[in-house]
Design an enzyme around this catalytic site. Structure first.
Site, PDB file in Angstrom:
ATOM      1  N   LYS A 105     -75.537 -74.063 -67.146  1.00  0.00           N
ATOM      2  CA  LYS A 105     -76.448 -72.918 -67.015  1.00  0.00           C
ATOM      3  C   LYS A 105     -77.718 -73.053 -67.844  1.00  0.00           C
ATOM      4  O   LYS A 105     -78.763 -72.535 -67.477  1.00  0.00           O
ATOM      5  CB  LYS A 105     -75.714 -71.626 -67.368  1.00  0.00           C
ATOM      6  N   GLU A 128     -79.150 -61.041 -66.116  1.00  0.00           N
ATOM      7  CA  GLU A 128     -77.841 -60.434 -65.907  1.00  0.00           C
ATOM      8  C   GLU A 128     -76.789 -61.426 -66.385  1.00  0.00           C
ATOM      9  O   GLU A 128     -77.039 -62.620 -66.429  1.00  0.00           O
ATOM     10  CB  GLU A 128     -77.620 -60.160 -64.416  1.00  0.00           C
ATOM     11  N   SER A 395     -68.449 -78.673 -64.560  1.00  0.00           N
ATOM     12  CA  SER A 395     -69.604 -77.781 -64.788  1.00  0.00           C
ATOM     13  C   SER A 395     -69.633 -77.164 -66.177  1.00  0.00           C
ATOM     14  O   SER A 395     -70.701 -76.815 -66.683  1.00  0.00           O
ATOM     15  CB  SER A 395     -69.628 -76.682 -63.721  1.00  0.00           C
TER      16      SER A 395
HETATM   17  C1  LIG Z   1     -71.336 -69.730 -64.095  1.00  0.00           C
HETATM   18  C2  LIG Z   1     -70.496 -70.935 -63.954  1.00  0.00           C
HETATM   19  C3  LIG Z   1     -70.144 -71.468 -62.697  1.00  0.00           C
HETATM   20  C4  LIG Z   1     -70.508 -70.796 -61.396  1.00  0.00           C
HETATM   21  O1  LIG Z   1     -71.876 -70.708 -61.125  1.00  0.00           O
HETATM   22  P1  LIG Z   1     -72.598 -71.625 -60.053  1.00  0.00           P
HETATM   23  O2  LIG Z   1     -73.942 -71.020 -59.932  1.00  0.00           O
HETATM   24  O3  LIG Z   1     -71.806 -71.588 -58.800  1.00  0.00           O
HETATM   25  O4  LIG Z   1     -72.641 -72.993 -60.631  1.00  0.00           O
HETATM   26  C5  LIG Z   1     -69.408 -72.635 -62.635  1.00  0.00           C
HETATM   27  N1  LIG Z   1     -68.995 -73.264 -63.769  1.00  0.00           N
HETATM   28  C6  LIG Z   1     -69.289 -72.781 -64.985  1.00  0.00           C
HETATM   29  C7  LIG Z   1     -68.800 -73.518 -66.188  1.00  0.00           C
HETATM   30  C8  LIG Z   1     -70.051 -71.606 -65.131  1.00  0.00           C
HETATM   31  O5  LIG Z   1     -70.329 -71.146 -66.359  1.00  0.00           O
END
Ligand SMILES: *Cc1c(COP(=O)(O)O)cnc(C)c1O
Length: 413
Positions: A105, A128, A395
């Protein structure tokens, strides 16, 4: 539920060269009061696209502050554990979990904060947040750049994620608890949009995923594409060929599109996005938008979403807060219809198992969101061939989730 095309044509953005349409999806379904702010953002972003100084400053901060490039790591333990003997694919993780603040993010928050400061001349940032990850990333970018920061968060979420509320405050942000509606992410977005309408002169709204009205889905995708650009160069360096499969979890869809986008023209690369199957797509308690195939408008964009029998936006369910949103980014809607990306889901139970197995087998505790991608990796590895080369986007890291997982496991029979 779906407004007629003429609703969109009335928007001044429709006359812009890039209207933010992804096939029949996307666009800008917004109140008149927001059109000036979005027009300004479109122009600023168009200008910045051709400015090497902006991108070199962004790259410098990504390297020195965020810690990019994040590693591409071969996970041999999972090759051994999850594949048929003699048929093990090669498996790599793209380690976004090692980025500063623990997830992808920050790439988007930093890019937009830089855009607000250097191009829009705005000193106040709003955002948000659901679980708090986007709020923490945005508060971090604002602390770095010396910008005022206000984060909108549903009251219910501030209770569930008290530690992230404290983090944001430590970083100098004001956290506003939203008491309307279900007191969760959807309501926080509504409140942030209301603030933006009122304070548009000095305020930029940093949306956290590839959602919302044009130009947000494009801007967020471009800032997150650093994931796929790095991964492409790294896998070519390590293996001398492109992956056969890319796998990523999909909430709004920013980490998935960030990984996929630089590979879209490579027709031999299969792409799989994993939604939250919650308690199972048959139960109705999930966030698998592509399982029901309803199209409508939410938060300014036309896309696939979850609705009840009256066409109202439905409450979603997932063990992972980051995947728990009723709509999906409009570019994913197009990629789904074109058949370019396959959309599947993993249940809470599968994600929780992957969370634990991944930690024990590899030494990496994945975020619960990422654990959905790992759960699908397991199914893929079980029927793979030894020529397969699978790249999974890790992610984020799971530190934020250990308490809630501990609670769930204690309650489990
Ligand atoms: C917020 C988040 C997501 C989901 O958001 P996307 O916009 O779909 O990437 C996925 N993995 C993590 C670790 C997050 O913090």
């Amino acid at each position: 539920m779906s407004p007629s095309p003429s609703d969109n044509d009335a928007n001044p953005l429709a006359s812009s060269s890039d209207t933010g349409r992804f096939g029949p999806y996307g666009g800008s379904f917004i109140p008149e009061t927001l059109s000036a702010a979005l027009d300004e953002l479109v122009l600023a972003y168009e200008a910045v696209r051709g400015e090497p100084e902006f991108w070199s400053e962004f790259d410098r901060l990504l390297a020195r502050f965020v810690g990019r490039p994040t590693p591409l790591y071969r996970v041999e333990q999972l090759e051994r554990a999850w594949a048929e003997p003699g048929k093990a694919p090669r498996i790599y993780f793209k380690r976004e979990d090692l980025a500063h603040t623990g997830a992808h993010k920050i790439n988007n928050s930093l890019g937009q904060a830089l855009l607000a400061q250097s191009k829009l001349g705005k000193k106040r940032i709003i955002a948000e947040t659901g679980a708090g990850q986007h709020g923490v990333a945005t508060a971090t970018a604002c602390a770095l750049l010396g910008l005022d920061c206000v984060i909108y968060m549903g009251l219910e979420d501030t209770r569930r994620q008290a530690l992230n509320v404290f983090r944001m405050k430590l970083l100098g942000a004001e956290v506003v608890a939203v008491e309307s509606g279900s007191q969760t992410l959807k309501d926080a977005i509504n409140e942030a949009m209301r603030d933006w309408v009122t304070n548009v002169d000095d305020t930029h709204y940093i949306l956290g995923s590839v959602l919302g009205p044009h130009p947000f889905p494009t801007i967020v995708r471009d800032f997150q594409s650093v994931i796929g650009k790095e991964a492409r160069a790294q896998i070519l360096d390590a293996e001398g060929r492109l992956p056969t499969h890319l796998v990523a979890c999909v909430g709004g869809g920013s980490n998935a599109i960030g990984l996929f986008h630089p590979f879209l023209a490579d027709s031999d690369v299969a792409m799989i996005a994993v939604e939250a199957g919650g308690e199972g797509v048959d139960t109705g308690r999930h966030a698998a938008r592509f399982a029901e195939k309803k199209v409508g408008v939410l938060h300014g964009t036309k896309t696939y979403l979850l609705e009840d029998e009256n066409g109202q936006i439905r409450e979603t369910h997932s063990v992972s807060a980051g995947l728990d949103y009723p709509a999906v980014g409009p570019e994913h809607a197009q990629l789904h219809d074109e058949g370019r990306v396959e959309y599947v889901s993993a249940t809470d139970e599968e994600a929780l198992a992957a969370f634990q197995d991944c930690a024990r087998l590899t030494g990496i505790i994945p975020a619960l969101e990422s654990a959905h991608a790992v759960a699908h990796l397991r199914k893929l590895a079980a029927c793979a061939s030894d020529s397969d080369l699978i790249l999974v986007n890790m992610s984020g890291r799971g530190d934020k989730d250990v308490q809630s997982v501990a609670r769930i496991l204690e309650e489990a029979p």
